[in-house]
Design a protein around this motif. Structure first.
Motif, PDB file in Angstrom:
ATOM      1  N   GLN A  26       0.829  -1.207   0.000  1.00 14.46           N
ATOM      2  CA  GLN A  26       0.000   0.000   0.000  1.00 14.46           C
ATOM      3  C   GLN A  26       0.862   1.255   0.000  1.00 14.46           C
ATOM      4  O   GLN A  26       0.604   2.206  -0.743  1.00 14.46           O
ATOM      5  N   GLN A  27       1.902   1.263   0.844  1.00 16.16           N
ATOM      6  CA  GLN A  27       2.777   2.439   0.953  1.00 16.16           C
ATOM      7  C   GLN A  27       3.401   2.784  -0.390  1.00 16.16           C
ATOM      8  O   GLN A  27       3.462   3.959  -0.778  1.00 16.16           O
ATOM      9  N   VAL A  28       3.871   1.774  -1.115  1.00 15.67           N
ATOM     10  CA  VAL A  28       4.564   2.050  -2.371  1.00 15.67           C
ATOM     11  C   VAL A  28       3.604   2.192  -3.539  1.00 15.67           C
ATOM     12  O   VAL A  28       3.637   3.185  -4.261  1.00 15.67           O
ATOM     13  N   ILE A  31       0.221   4.786  -2.290  1.00 16.03           N
ATOM     14  CA  ILE A  31       0.564   6.133  -1.824  1.00 16.03           C
ATOM     15  C   ILE A  31       1.717   6.741  -2.628  1.00 16.03           C
ATOM     16  O   ILE A  31       1.559   7.784  -3.260  1.00 16.03           O
ATOM     17  N   GLU A  32       2.893   6.080  -2.639  1.00 15.52           N
ATOM     18  CA  GLU A  32       4.057   6.650  -3.327  1.00 15.52           C
ATOM     19  C   GLU A  32       3.822   6.802  -4.820  1.00 15.52           C
ATOM     20  O   GLU A  32       4.137   7.832  -5.410  1.00 15.52           O
ATOM     21  N   GLN A  33       3.272   5.751  -5.458  1.00 19.65           N
ATOM     22  CA  GLN A  33       3.072   5.791  -6.906  1.00 19.65           C
ATOM     23  C   GLN A  33       1.690   6.325  -7.283  1.00 19.65           C
ATOM     24  O   GLN A  33       1.369   6.388  -8.456  1.00 19.65           O
ATOM     25  N   ASP A  34       0.896   6.684  -6.295  1.00 17.49           N
ATOM     26  CA  ASP A  34      -0.421   7.286  -6.509  1.00 17.49           C
ATOM     27  C   ASP A  34      -1.289   6.456  -7.446  1.00 17.49           C
ATOM     28  O   ASP A  34      -1.847   6.957  -8.420  1.00 17.49           O
ATOM     29  N   VAL A  79       8.168  -5.334  -4.751  1.00 24.34           N
ATOM     30  CA  VAL A  79       8.325  -4.061  -4.066  1.00 24.34           C
ATOM     31  C   VAL A  79       9.441  -4.147  -3.027  1.00 24.34           C
ATOM     32  O   VAL A  79       9.597  -5.160  -2.352  1.00 24.34           O
ATOM     33  N   ALA A  81      11.043  -1.676   0.148  1.00 26.98           N
ATOM     34  CA  ALA A  81      10.770  -0.502   0.977  1.00 26.98           C
ATOM     35  C   ALA A  81      11.673   0.653   0.576  1.00 26.98           C
ATOM     36  O   ALA A  81      12.859   0.448   0.290  1.00 26.98           O
ATOM     37  N   PRO A  82      11.146   1.871   0.551  1.00 27.23           N
ATOM     38  CA  PRO A  82      11.975   3.020   0.184  1.00 27.23           C
ATOM     39  C   PRO A  82      13.265   3.111   0.998  1.00 27.23           C
ATOM     40  O   PRO A  82      14.321   3.421   0.452  1.00 27.23           O
ATOM     41  N   SER A  83      13.202   2.807   2.271  1.00 21.70           N
ATOM     42  CA  SER A  83      14.392   2.905   3.127  1.00 21.70           C
ATOM     43  C   SER A  83      15.425   1.829   2.855  1.00 21.70           C
ATOM     44  O   SER A  83      16.561   1.927   3.318  1.00 21.70           O
ATOM     45  N   ARG A  85      16.075   0.612  -0.437  1.00 23.27           N
ATOM     46  CA  ARG A  85      16.454   0.604  -1.859  1.00 23.27           C
ATOM     47  C   ARG A  85      17.943   0.874  -2.016  1.00 23.27           C
ATOM     48  O   ARG A  85      18.583   1.484  -1.168  1.00 23.27           O
TER      49      ARG A  85
END
Length: 149
Positions: A26-28, A31-34, A79, A81-83, A85
């Motif tokens: 969900q986060q990526v 939310i992140e990729q809208d 996916v 996590a942004p932290s 990558r």
């Protein structure tokens, strides 16, 4: 800290791990990729679905799922996590996914900018570019019997 790979069916996911997997997706993706889309599509629950989860301690760093689509396997929901990558973790996910798929034909829909990444695993573009939720993708296939890198 070392990263470990967990590969299980839905019932093998601890409740907290399952929650963290869906929260990361969900986060990526949402939310992140809208891209509001129905992530919980029922396919996670299928008996043959395998969830590949990267864990460091108890934190979910990345995940993907391998679906059984009859004559072929399908990789999706890839996916990191942004932290986390930039650490080569997507490669760990794909190495495990390729092991799960074995010599079967494998299909996926790649974001257009990632075709080179998937090509390193033997995938080839098999159709025209298409828009999925505002992000351009291409269908890619790794033919059955193709050796893994």
């Amino acid at each position: 800290m070392s990263v470990r790979v967990l590969t299980v069916g839905f019932d093998g996911l601890a409740p907290r791990t399952a929650y963290d997997v869906w929260r990361l997706r969900q986060q990526v993706f949402v939310i992140e990729q809208d891209c509001p889309y129905p992530d919980l599509d029922g396919r996670d629950l299928e008996e043959a679905t395998r969830h590949v989860v990267l864990l460091e301690d108890d934190a979910v760093l990345g995940t993907l799922r391998v679906l059984d689509d009859g004559d072929w396997a399908r990789i999706g929901r890839v996916v990191v996590a942004p932290s986390a990558r930039g650490r080569g973790l997507a490669g760990l996910l794909m190495d495990e996914a390729m092991a799960v798929c074995g010599a079967r034909e494998v299909r996926l829909d790649a974001q257009t900018g990632l075709t080179g990444f998937y090509a390193a695993y033997g995938f080839e573009v098999t159709g025209p570019e298409f828009d999925e939720d505002g992000i351009m993708h291409v269908p890619m296939t790794r033919n059955a019997g193709r050796p893994r890198p």
